[in-house]
Scaffold this motif. Sequence first.
Motif, mmCIF file in Angstrom:
data_model
loop_
_atom_site.group_PDB
_atom_site.id
_atom_site.type_symbol
_atom_site.label_atom_id
_atom_site.label_comp_id
_atom_site.label_asym_id
_atom_site.label_seq_id
_atom_site.Cartn_x
_atom_site.Cartn_y
_atom_site.Cartn_z
ATOM 1 N N PHE A 1 0.849 -1.187 0.000
ATOM 2 C CA PHE A 1 0.000 0.000 0.000
ATOM 3 C C PHE A 1 0.886 1.240 0.000
ATOM 4 O O PHE A 1 1.847 1.327 0.767
ATOM 5 C CB PHE A 1 -0.899 0.024 1.235
ATOM 6 C CG PHE A 1 -1.761 1.261 1.318
ATOM 7 C CD1 PHE A 1 -3.041 1.264 0.793
ATOM 8 C CD2 PHE A 1 -1.282 2.428 1.926
ATOM 9 C CE1 PHE A 1 -3.838 2.406 0.849
ATOM 10 C CE2 PHE A 1 -2.078 3.573 1.983
ATOM 11 C CZ PHE A 1 -3.344 3.561 1.448
ATOM 12 N N LEU A 2 0.565 2.190 -0.853
ATOM 13 C CA LEU A 2 1.313 3.446 -0.872
ATOM 14 C C LEU A 2 0.378 4.598 -0.522
ATOM 15 O O LEU A 2 -0.620 4.821 -1.208
ATOM 16 C CB LEU A 2 1.915 3.669 -2.270
ATOM 17 C CG LEU A 2 2.572 5.039 -2.518
ATOM 18 C CD1 LEU A 2 3.757 5.272 -1.576
ATOM 19 C CD2 LEU A 2 3.038 5.163 -3.967
ATOM 20 N N ALA A 3 0.705 5.302 0.562
ATOM 21 C CA ALA A 3 -0.011 6.543 0.876
ATOM 22 C C ALA A 3 0.718 7.650 0.129
ATOM 23 O O ALA A 3 1.900 7.898 0.354
ATOM 24 C CB ALA A 3 -0.006 6.802 2.373
ATOM 25 N N PHE A 4 -0.012 8.292 -0.797
ATOM 26 C CA PHE A 4 0.628 9.239 -1.714
ATOM 27 C C PHE A 4 0.986 10.564 -1.041
ATOM 28 O O PHE A 4 0.276 11.035 -0.168
ATOM 29 C CB PHE A 4 -0.295 9.533 -2.900
ATOM 30 C CG PHE A 4 -0.405 8.388 -3.869
ATOM 31 C CD1 PHE A 4 0.386 8.353 -5.000
ATOM 32 C CD2 PHE A 4 -1.287 7.338 -3.635
ATOM 33 C CE1 PHE A 4 0.290 7.301 -5.901
ATOM 34 C CE2 PHE A 4 -1.383 6.283 -4.523
ATOM 35 C CZ PHE A 4 -0.588 6.264 -5.657
ATOM 36 N N GLU B 1 -5.784 9.255 2.926
ATOM 37 C CA GLU B 1 -4.830 8.210 2.566
ATOM 38 C C GLU B 1 -4.672 7.204 3.700
ATOM 39 O O GLU B 1 -4.670 5.990 3.482
ATOM 40 C CB GLU B 1 -3.454 8.815 2.228
ATOM 41 C CG GLU B 1 -3.423 9.656 0.960
ATOM 42 C CD GLU B 1 -3.685 8.843 -0.295
ATOM 43 O OE1 GLU B 1 -4.746 9.048 -0.907
ATOM 44 O OE2 GLU B 1 -2.852 7.998 -0.650
#
Lengths: 256, 482
Positions: A81-84, A155
């Motif tokens: 998972f990438l929190a932008f 996010e």
Amino acid sequence: MLSIKNLHASVEGKEILKGINLEIKAGEVHAIMGPNGSGKSTLSQVLAGNEAFEVTEGEVTLNGENLLELETEERAREGIFLAFQYPVEIPGVSNLQFLRTAVNAMRQHKGEGEMNAAEFMKLAKDVSKQVDLDPAFLKRGVNEGFSGGEKKRNEVMQALLLQPKLAILDETDSGLDIDALQVVSNGVNALRAEDRAILMVTHYQRLLNHIVPDYVHVLAGGRIVKSGGRELALELEERGYGWLGIKDEEAANSAN
Amino acid sequence: MATTDKEVNELIKREYEHGFITEIESDTFEPGLNEDVIARLSAIKKEPEWMLEWRLKAYRRWLEMDEPDWAHVGYPKVDYNSISYYSAPKRKEDMPQSLDEVDPELLKTYEKLGIPLHEREKLAGVAVDAVFDSVSVATTFKEPLAKAGVIFCSISEAVRDYPELVQKYLGTVVPHGDNFFAALNSAVFSDGTFVYVPKGVRCPMELSTYFRINAANTGQFERTLIIAEDSSYVSYLEGCTAPMRDENQLHAAVVELVALDDAQIKYSTVQNWYPGDENGKGGIFNFVTKRGACIGKNSKISWTQVETGSAVTWKYPSCVLRGDNSVGEFYSVALTNNFQQADTGTKMIHLGKNTSSTIISKGISAGKSSNAYRGLVKFGPGAEGARNFTQCDSLLIGDRCGAHTFPYIESKNKSAIVEHEATTSKVSDEQMFLCRQRGIEPEQAVSMIVNGFCKEVFKELPMEFAVEAGKLLEVSLEGSVG
């Protein structure tokens, strides 16, 4: 859990990552710090599979599986998972619809049934409270007209919903006031679990007062130049990056 | 970035799913157009003398006209003498008296298209007129509608059975010499739908026409006339499909709407004519004149269109706002892919006092297609206090397509107020990356983003069809990412 070996990556022909080595075990929280242009964001984008970046050398495995062979969406379903840093807007698509589509894509991958609208609504409401977001946000377009802080909380809420194996937080603290930082940190701390790893990319030490990492790495010129424990971050705050002998390189990088 | 654009373009490639051909024996005219052909057509339809006269008047006018070339489209010249102007499935008696007498092949065709015509399986709450090539083959729910006083039948029947109504209104909104294609249609129109809603009646169900072109080398020239008397309401929907053929086929329809005092007409279109293949071969030329007249005070006409098909589209559903306080609306989603070209929009002609109009246009271009919005907002000297709001948004998928906006505003009244907003955006790599990073398939992501873009228009469609429209976009977009 995550193993990065000699990772090289470039964008538009320019090499940004020049041999990253990193091992992250389940349950650990790692922080990556470094000056601007050191490759911090590139590392998170490459791990998530952004096709704008080309991996030229090295390997990355997640629980023994070759991550680099997987498409972006497959990596997501395997638990990346990438929190932008700068979440993009999708006008007209409600947050609720977007999140439910994402959660159901994950559930389908795990062989679980789809969540219906009512079930999902309940879950989403609970989770939105954890990051202090008004449930009314669920009905708004994805990031549409959200403030910087609301985008970041959104996010973290997604991470809580999707329950990833490895959560990568890209400058999740940037642009937050102290109260919002507290809320976001509480959300991230709620993510901490024995079977989950967290990789935080940050410019500032202050985030690490709220989310205490197990390891701190300093990235400069596309390589990890120093690793240590929590105390390394404090030392950086006190002494800057100069004492690590990377000041010149930073200056060279920004001159480019 | 190049990779994602390629993917998006892959996603838009999907097979046209209504492309099958029905094997049925037809009576088809030899190609060619002259006064004899028109006389034969009129005779087959057992039309009264005045109808033939009107057709011939239009034909003579048409001969003097030039095909318009101002639209932002390019296509090979149509040879009007190579087209057959009448094709109808053969049947034993002249008109089918009930659905039991309709050729089973035809019923099967409509079933395959998702439009069951059988009494038992009819669409709940929706009456359907099914037009196959040049003729109406079945009309459902005629009786319950008749009970409410609503006339819903093919235009051919109306010419015979309700000549006074047809004579009173036909050509009043779109005159026989209005434009090249309207004149052609007036000369050779073969079938279409007629709706009459009497004073004070709220039509008890959705009315719809399903147009199907089947025969090769034929044109379809349908004519629709809808009349809403004082204080009445009707909602009408049309759907269109055609087989996949390598030759282009011509569809030149005319639709006229008349709304009297306090009447409301809601007209929705889901247009999915065969768009041609991915190399731009074949497909329908959709050259259509649609216009509504808000004659009465406080009347309202709403056009909602979802245009995903046709090789070339030339279409401007318009409102003439004659009655004081009358309202015109135009909500449009036009999607072009591969080599499709669309030049579509509306005209809002404000004549009465305090008339208002709203235009919401959403153009989506993918592949190598070209998509133009063309709109005219005009205020006459008497349009005191009139206002218009226009919003034109274009969405580009990939980097080989084009979007154009041609807004025209003419005002002869100083009190008129016009607002115009226009945006152009792209399905961005960042949006795609966000969706995929959350585990969503690229196809689903594009479809979600495009549906979000169209939301304001979809919410204007009758509920049953809003879902259909969303699915249709998904189908039309398939292959645009990959």
